[in-house]
Motif scaffolding. Structure first.
Motif, mmCIF file in Angstrom:
data_model
loop_
_atom_site.group_PDB
_atom_site.id
_atom_site.type_symbol
_atom_site.label_atom_id
_atom_site.label_comp_id
_atom_site.label_asym_id
_atom_site.label_seq_id
_atom_site.Cartn_x
_atom_site.Cartn_y
_atom_site.Cartn_z
ATOM 1 N N CYS A 225 0.832 -1.208 0.000
ATOM 2 C CA CYS A 225 0.000 0.000 0.000
ATOM 3 C C CYS A 225 0.866 1.258 0.000
ATOM 4 C CB CYS A 225 -0.928 0.002 1.208
ATOM 5 S SG CYS A 225 -2.128 -1.325 1.196
ATOM 6 N N ALA A 286 -7.944 -0.119 3.055
ATOM 7 C CA ALA A 286 -8.819 -0.595 1.986
ATOM 8 C C ALA A 286 -9.922 0.423 1.689
ATOM 9 C CB ALA A 286 -9.426 -1.944 2.364
ATOM 10 N N PHE A 289 -8.379 3.590 -0.062
ATOM 11 C CA PHE A 289 -8.021 3.335 -1.458
ATOM 12 C C PHE A 289 -9.256 3.301 -2.353
ATOM 13 C CE2 PHE A 289 -3.517 1.350 -1.735
ATOM 14 C CZ PHE A 289 -3.006 2.457 -1.089
ATOM 15 N N GLY A 371 -6.650 -2.037 -2.802
ATOM 16 C CA GLY A 371 -7.532 -1.933 -1.646
ATOM 17 C C GLY A 371 -8.313 -3.212 -1.389
#
Length: 401
Positions: A225, A286, A289, A371
């Motif tokens: 990420c 998550a 994103f 995500g």
């Protein structure tokens, strides 16, 4: 926080800022020279490539030699890499700078983390000292890109755009020199005598531990990420006509948010449970994103970056605390090297994958796919609760040396 720990944090900031500033400046220069996003992905991947091959040897070297010698070698490599880009700001030399500054930072981080982890006494102090130490990269991820962006825009406006990039690389080459002056007076800890055995243990033996494997998986999800954000912001900002200094500020806002949350963590370390923090970070990332591609301006991108920094900033102290609890003290450097090798192997592949995927499905698709992967992978963080229980919740305290 002791003076020695403060000096080590400052040393880490100076060396890591060199790499962080180079990591923003080099892709922007490549884009200016007409290179494609796929080429920029390759360039960004090179910052992690050296660490893939050097991480395990660097961990073993730190186990044998302590702190000061690995730092001195790292400073030489970082200065050489950024300095070469000052003299020859062309794509092949930018690739060399990426290899040298990335490798130098990785080797130095292993030595610093090993030293600090060995000096800590007990699980609670591990969480506290790694929260303090993890502030360093967060601050340097602000200082490096932000100062580099200012020099690109303002020095470039005065002397010509290429000289702006050269000025940024020059500052990055000077920063690591301060690291050596900060570290050279640090007292080395006594060497650890490994348990006798018929043969030397192999680093891969650590992966036979289910807890270690699961922790590495969670670390990989979350470091991916970080890589996505580092890759996408310069490309997205360039496409939208955002200036280099504003792009640097967006990346810097992310880093400063991570620094702020890490400053707060030592104050509440007694109430933190590693697996809960990691699972919460994965679910929050998550969600962020999912909405990031809809942010239409630099301001809203900056706001999303701040929230993402809060989420991802909690990760490293928890990972490092658990890592030192579940591995033998004589093999801390090796375990740190294996962790760094694993996440940087991913960092080599992922930017190239991001570049190719971005060309095919767009930047939004890269955000959403990552995500979704992290959201599904959050189950691994929940399972760490059982892993910690099987290890008795906390490791026995280290000797105070």
């Amino acid at each position: 926080m002791t003076r020695e720990l403060a000096r080590l944090i400052l040393a880490q900031i100076c060396l890591h800022a060199c790499m962080a500033g180079t990591r923003m400046t080099a892709p922007l220069l490549a884009l200016r020279e007409g290179y494609s996003p796929a080429a920029v992905g390759v360039l960004l991947a090179l910052f992690a490539l050296t660490q893939v091959f050097l991480a395990l040897p660097a961990g073993r070297f730190a186990d044998r030699n302590g702190l000061r010698r690995p730092i001195s070698y790292s400073v030489v490599a970082a200065v050489a890499g950024a300095g070469a880009a000052v003299v020859f700001p062309v794509f092949p030399v930018l690739c060399l700078a990426a290899l040298l500054t990335g490798g130098a930072t990785g080797a130095a981080v292993i030595a610093l983390q090993r030293h600090v982890g060995r000096a800590a006494v007990g699980a609670l102090q591990l969480k506290r000292v790694f929260s303090w130490l993890s502030i360093g990269p967060a601050i340097s991820n602000f200082i490096g890109p932000f100062t580099a962006g200012l020099l690109i825009d303002h020095a470039g406006a005065t002397w010509g755009s290429l000289w702006g990039y050269r000025a940024a690389f020059l500052l990055m080459a000077v920063l690591p020199l301060a690291s050596w002056f900060l570290v050279r007076r640090t007292r080395e800890l006594p060497p650890v005598i490994a348990a006798n055995g018929s043969h030397a243990p192999k680093a891969w033996d650590l992966l036979r531990q289910p807890t270690f494997r699961r922790l590495m998986l969670v670390n990989w999800f979350l470091s991916s990420c970080w890589d996505v954000h580092t890759f996408v912001v310069p490309v997205l900002g360039f496409e939208r006509g955002i200036s280099a200094s504003v792009i640097g500020f967006i990346l810097g806002a992310f880093a400063m948010a991570a620094a702020v949350i890490r400053m707060l963590m030592p104050l509440v370390a007694a109430h933190l449970r590693e697996w809960k923090v990691l699972a919460g970070a994965m679910l929050s990332t998550a969600a962020l994103f999912a909405v990031y591609p809809f942010m239409p301006s630099a301001l809203t991108m900056g706001m999303c970056s701040v929230l993402l920094g809060f989420a991802l900033g909690t990760v490293q102290p928890m990972i490092m605390s658990m890592l030192h609890q579940i591995t033998p003290e004589a093999r801390h450097g090796e375990a740190l090297g294996l962790r760094l090798m694993a996440i940087n192997a991913s960092s080599v592949i992922m930017p190239m994958l991001f570049g190719s995927a971005g060309a095919l499905v767009g930047i939004a698709g890269v955000f959403w796919a990552t995500g979704a992967l992290v959201g599904v992978g959050s189950r691994a963080a929940w399972l760490l609760k059982d892993s910690l229980s099987s290890h008795g919740g906390h490791a026995e305290p280290h000797s105070p040396h």
